[in-house]
Scaffold this motif. Structure first.
Motif, PDB file in Angstrom:
ATOM      1  N   LEU A 153       0.823  -1.208   0.000  1.00 12.91           N
ATOM      2  CA  LEU A 153       0.000   0.000   0.000  1.00 12.91           C
ATOM      3  C   LEU A 153       0.858   1.260   0.000  1.00 12.91           C
ATOM      4  O   LEU A 153       0.472   2.279  -0.580  1.00 12.91           O
ATOM      5  CB  LEU A 153      -0.943  -0.011   1.201  1.00 12.91           C
ATOM      6  CG  LEU A 153      -2.004  -1.104   1.121  1.00 12.91           C
ATOM      7  CD1 LEU A 153      -2.795  -1.183   2.403  1.00 12.91           C
ATOM      8  CD2 LEU A 153      -2.941  -0.869  -0.044  1.00 12.91           C
ATOM      9  N   ILE A 156       1.627   2.066  -3.488  1.00 14.37           N
ATOM     10  CA  ILE A 156       0.520   2.731  -4.179  1.00 14.37           C
ATOM     11  C   ILE A 156       0.408   4.185  -3.737  1.00 14.37           C
ATOM     12  O   ILE A 156       0.315   5.090  -4.563  1.00 14.37           O
ATOM     13  CB  ILE A 156      -0.802   1.976  -3.892  1.00 14.37           C
ATOM     14  CG1 ILE A 156      -0.799   0.644  -4.642  1.00 14.37           C
ATOM     15  CG2 ILE A 156      -2.000   2.804  -4.288  1.00 14.37           C
ATOM     16  CD1 ILE A 156      -2.031  -0.175  -4.453  1.00 14.37           C
ATOM     17  N   SER A 157       0.447   4.419  -2.412  1.00  7.53           N
ATOM     18  CA  SER A 157       0.189   5.781  -1.944  1.00  7.53           C
ATOM     19  C   SER A 157       1.360   6.708  -2.253  1.00  7.53           C
ATOM     20  O   SER A 157       1.175   7.915  -2.358  1.00  7.53           O
ATOM     21  CB  SER A 157      -0.139   5.784  -0.456  1.00  7.53           C
ATOM     22  OG  SER A 157       0.918   5.235   0.272  1.00  7.53           O
ATOM     23  N   LEU A 170      -5.980   3.672   3.607  1.00  2.98           N
ATOM     24  CA  LEU A 170      -6.044   2.391   2.903  1.00  2.98           C
ATOM     25  C   LEU A 170      -5.621   1.238   3.806  1.00  2.98           C
ATOM     26  O   LEU A 170      -6.178   0.145   3.764  1.00  2.98           O
ATOM     27  CB  LEU A 170      -5.130   2.412   1.673  1.00  2.98           C
ATOM     28  CG  LEU A 170      -5.405   3.468   0.611  1.00  2.98           C
ATOM     29  CD1 LEU A 170      -4.433   3.304  -0.550  1.00  2.98           C
ATOM     30  CD2 LEU A 170      -6.822   3.375   0.114  1.00  2.98           C
ATOM     31  N   ALA A 224       1.305  -2.138  -9.099  1.00  3.11           N
ATOM     32  CA  ALA A 224       1.363  -1.120  -8.058  1.00  3.11           C
ATOM     33  C   ALA A 224       2.579  -0.218  -8.225  1.00  3.11           C
ATOM     34  O   ALA A 224       2.488   0.990  -8.038  1.00  3.11           O
ATOM     35  CB  ALA A 224       1.403  -1.789  -6.683  1.00  3.11           C
TER      36      ALA A 224
ATOM     37  N   TYR B 142     -13.998   0.539   1.660  1.00  2.00           N
ATOM     38  CA  TYR B 142     -14.353   0.979   0.312  1.00  2.00           C
ATOM     39  C   TYR B 142     -14.481   2.489   0.219  1.00  2.00           C
ATOM     40  O   TYR B 142     -14.408   3.054  -0.876  1.00  2.00           O
ATOM     41  CB  TYR B 142     -15.621   0.275  -0.156  1.00  2.00           C
ATOM     42  CG  TYR B 142     -15.349  -1.132  -0.622  1.00  2.00           C
ATOM     43  CD1 TYR B 142     -14.743  -1.350  -1.856  1.00  2.00           C
ATOM     44  CD2 TYR B 142     -15.657  -2.234   0.154  1.00  2.00           C
ATOM     45  CE1 TYR B 142     -14.469  -2.639  -2.288  1.00  2.00           C
ATOM     46  CE2 TYR B 142     -15.385  -3.518  -0.269  1.00  2.00           C
ATOM     47  CZ  TYR B 142     -14.792  -3.715  -1.497  1.00  2.00           C
ATOM     48  OH  TYR B 142     -14.515  -4.985  -1.929  1.00  2.00           O
ATOM     49  N   TYR B 145     -11.353   3.650  -1.103  1.00  5.16           N
ATOM     50  CA  TYR B 145     -11.247   3.509  -2.558  1.00  5.16           C
ATOM     51  C   TYR B 145     -11.455   4.864  -3.250  1.00  5.16           C
ATOM     52  O   TYR B 145     -10.749   5.210  -4.194  1.00  5.16           O
ATOM     53  CB  TYR B 145     -12.311   2.505  -3.012  1.00  5.16           C
ATOM     54  CG  TYR B 145     -12.434   2.274  -4.496  1.00  5.16           C
ATOM     55  CD1 TYR B 145     -11.647   1.322  -5.125  1.00  5.16           C
ATOM     56  CD2 TYR B 145     -13.365   2.973  -5.257  1.00  5.16           C
ATOM     57  CE1 TYR B 145     -11.781   1.071  -6.477  1.00  5.16           C
ATOM     58  CE2 TYR B 145     -13.505   2.731  -6.610  1.00  5.16           C
ATOM     59  CZ  TYR B 145     -12.719   1.787  -7.218  1.00  5.16           C
ATOM     60  OH  TYR B 145     -12.852   1.539  -8.555  1.00  5.16           O
ATOM     61  N   LEU B 148      -8.540   7.185  -2.568  1.00  7.87           N
ATOM     62  CA  LEU B 148      -7.446   6.790  -3.456  1.00  7.87           C
ATOM     63  C   LEU B 148      -7.649   7.376  -4.849  1.00  7.87           C
ATOM     64  O   LEU B 148      -6.745   7.973  -5.430  1.00  7.87           O
ATOM     65  CB  LEU B 148      -7.368   5.262  -3.515  1.00  7.87           C
ATOM     66  CG  LEU B 148      -6.424   4.645  -4.551  1.00  7.87           C
ATOM     67  CD1 LEU B 148      -4.993   5.044  -4.275  1.00  7.87           C
ATOM     68  CD2 LEU B 148      -6.539   3.129  -4.548  1.00  7.87           C
ATOM     69  N   TYR B 161      -4.437   1.535  -9.856  1.00  7.33           N
ATOM     70  CA  TYR B 161      -4.443   1.482  -8.389  1.00  7.33           C
ATOM     71  C   TYR B 161      -5.813   1.114  -7.868  1.00  7.33           C
ATOM     72  O   TYR B 161      -5.944   0.328  -6.917  1.00  7.33           O
ATOM     73  CB  TYR B 161      -4.015   2.830  -7.803  1.00  7.33           C
ATOM     74  CG  TYR B 161      -2.560   3.122  -8.005  1.00  7.33           C
ATOM     75  CD1 TYR B 161      -1.709   2.142  -8.507  1.00  7.33           C
ATOM     76  CD2 TYR B 161      -2.018   4.359  -7.710  1.00  7.33           C
ATOM     77  CE1 TYR B 161      -0.379   2.396  -8.702  1.00  7.33           C
ATOM     78  CE2 TYR B 161      -0.681   4.623  -7.899  1.00  7.33           C
ATOM     79  CZ  TYR B 161       0.138   3.639  -8.398  1.00  7.33           C
ATOM     80  OH  TYR B 161       1.456   3.898  -8.586  1.00  7.33           O
ATOM     81  N   PHE B 165      -6.596  -2.079  -5.561  1.00  8.33           N
ATOM     82  CA  PHE B 165      -7.221  -1.918  -4.242  1.00  8.33           C
ATOM     83  C   PHE B 165      -8.554  -2.658  -4.159  1.00  8.33           C
ATOM     84  O   PHE B 165      -8.869  -3.268  -3.132  1.00  8.33           O
ATOM     85  CB  PHE B 165      -7.406  -0.433  -3.909  1.00  8.33           C
ATOM     86  CG  PHE B 165      -7.838  -0.206  -2.493  1.00  8.33           C
ATOM     87  CD1 PHE B 165      -6.958  -0.428  -1.449  1.00  8.33           C
ATOM     88  CD2 PHE B 165      -9.130   0.205  -2.190  1.00  8.33           C
ATOM     89  CE1 PHE B 165      -7.352  -0.242  -0.132  1.00  8.33           C
ATOM     90  CE2 PHE B 165      -9.529   0.396  -0.877  1.00  8.33           C
ATOM     91  CZ  PHE B 165      -8.639   0.174   0.148  1.00  8.33           C
ATOM     92  N   ALA B 169      -9.222  -5.393  -1.354  1.00  5.31           N
ATOM     93  CA  ALA B 169     -10.323  -5.136  -0.427  1.00  5.31           C
ATOM     94  C   ALA B 169     -11.302  -6.308  -0.439  1.00  5.31           C
ATOM     95  O   ALA B 169     -11.774  -6.743   0.612  1.00  5.31           O
ATOM     96  CB  ALA B 169     -11.043  -3.844  -0.813  1.00  5.31           C
TER      97      ALA B 169
END
Lengths: 227, 247
Positions: A153, A156-157, A170, A224, B142, B145, B148, B161, B165, B169
């Motif tokens: 994660l 991704i972030s 997240l 990712a 979510y 989500y 994001l 992404y 995710f 999830a």
């Protein structure tokens, strides 16, 4: 260069960088210590028995501490443009993921090696030396899950606009199941309630969680980290 | 200049194609009929629950289909995520977005109806009960989500992404449900046990009719939302091109 050599090269690079600056180690360790002090004043008024909160306190502290470290683990790569260099090398993306996860795991463990004894000194009344292997197992399994999911994660972030804001949003809801299992297992060890039936279920659960998200990260890390 | 004009026209005609997709009313008619039939069956055909629940158990015929629809919507997003990663086709990104949005909406309804039932059955609006807690965590998950999506500007990267995710999830939700079982014994009535159906045939029939209706409603909403998303993208695209023409 074999995958194992690449893995150890990236890992060595991350650890060397961290040992030179000690940014993450020192700040996360101080954060953990300060959290323990705050927990004491938040919960321990006159003779409150904190035994049943110990697992929760320990893991909340480590979870937030790990978040701080995870944010940093890619920030430098991104800011200094190191990641582009890394991505240009003929390295399998999964190797990068594993090396990054291992680096984060080692840093977290280094902090815990000092923090858990201090925590025990502050909050745990029972001597649990006999159950120490169980505690070590819980910590290792939970750490692996935190670092694997966290590294995925954080990757991704890292590429988003407000990365340090996005990561907790997240990461925390996804890690809830691990937190539930680790918390109750740790409390069981600290409170001396190690009737193995329950604890085994939690340990198996933690191992399964790690396996599921290692596989999920393996399948999605290419996407990712980007091109 | 002429080339831009031609592109504008082709974009306009594809927007007309988007409008065709809006024709999802048939699904809504079927859904309405099934949901109405489900309600009639629930109140006049299915018996009053014999256990302590009594009349309040009727919300079951509404609560469970919504929960089912929420899970279907999240699985649509999961499958769309996998398909997007395999194809990089933005249509799947749109489908995934729609799936998560509707799943989140239905999850909020699950918690709403669950709390109403909880108040009637247990006397408290909220209980940390495995299923309710799982839906709460799923909602928070979510919701992330959308955070994001809003924080990544580049279209292809955002879609990638979001897909990753949505996949993670979806994997996490059953794990969360399992983990919440570690908490002290729940209050939720265990209606469907393995082995026996756990309820009378007339109740099961009423439930299945409602589930069918809710699924049709979800399908109609997905089509509608999907078409709306597509039109939104086309408007953005047209605006871009108009900017080019003006230049």
């Amino acid at each position: 260069m074999s995958a194992a050599a690449q893995f150890s090269a990236i890992l060595r690079k991350d650890l060397t960088r961290e040992l030179r600056t000690r940014e993450v180690l020192v700040s996360v360790f101080l954060f953990v210590m300060l959290s323990l002090v705050i927990f004491h004043y938040a919960f321990a008024s006159e003779g409150n028995d904190l035994t049943f909160f110990t697992g929760g306190m320990l893991w909340v502290t480590f979870l937030f501490g790990a978040l701080l470290g995870l944010n940093r683990s890619f920030a430098q790569e991104k800011d200094e443009g190191c990641l582009d260099g890394l991505l240009l090398c003929p390295v399998d993306r999964v190797t990068i993921f594993l090396a990054k996860t291992a680096a984060n795991l080692l840093l977290l463990l280094a902090i815990q090696v000092v923090a858990v004894p201090v925590f025990t000194l502050f909050f745990v009344e029972r001597s649990y030396l006999g159950d120490l292997p169980l505690l070590v197992l819980v910590v290792l399994l939970a750490d692996l899950g935190i670092c694997a999911l966290g590294t995925l994660l954080a990757t991704i972030s890292m590429n988003s606009r407000a990365r340090d804001l996005l990561l907790p949003v997240l990461f925390l809801p996804l890690i809830v199941p691990l937190l539930i299992a680790a918390t109750s297992a740790t409390t069981a060890v600290f409170a001396g309630d190690t009737g193995l039936g329950d604890l085994t279920v939690r340990l198996v659960f933690l191992a399964a969680f790690d396996a599921v998200f290692l596989v999920a990260a393996y399948g999605t890390y290419d996407f990712a980290i980007g091109e | 200049m002429e080339a831009s004009q031609a592109r504008l026209e082709s974009a306009a005609s594809s927007a007309a194609g988007g409008r065709r997709l809006l024709g999802a009313p048939a699904l809504f008619v079927y859904a309405g009929a099934a949901l109405a039939a489900g309600l009639l069956l629930a109140f006049w055909y299915a018996p009053i629950d014999a256990s302590s629940m009594g009349f309040s158990q009727k919300i079951f015929f509404y609560h469970v289909p919504i929960a089912w629809a929420a899970l279907v919507a999240f699985s649509v997003a999961f499958v769309a995520g996998i398909l997007y990663l395999r194809s990089s086709d933005l249509r799947y990104d749109r489908l995934g977005l729609v799936g998560v949005r509707l799943g989140l909406l239905f999850s909020l309804l699950v918690m709403g109806t669950g709390m109403i039932w909880g108040k009637a059955a247990w006397g408290a609006w909220w209980a940390w009960e495995p299923r309710l807690t799982t839906f709460l965590i799923a909602c928070l998950l979510y919701a992330g989500y959308f955070v994001l999506r809003s924080m990544v500007d580049e279209e292809a990267r955002r879609a990638t992404y979001a897909a990753v995710f949505a996949i993670i999830a979806f994997v996490d939700v059953p794990i969360t449900f399992f983990a919440t079982r570690f908490l002290p014994e729940g209050l939720h009535p265990v209606v469907l046990r393995a082995g026996d159906a756990g309820m009378e045939g007339s109740m099961l029939l009423s439930l299945l009719v409602s589930v069918l209706g809710m699924t049709l409603l979800l399908a109609g909403l997905i089509r509608l939302e999907y078409a709306a998303e597509r039109l939104r993208d086309e408007i953005a695209d047209l605006k871009d091109r108009l900017g080019e023409v003006g230049r």
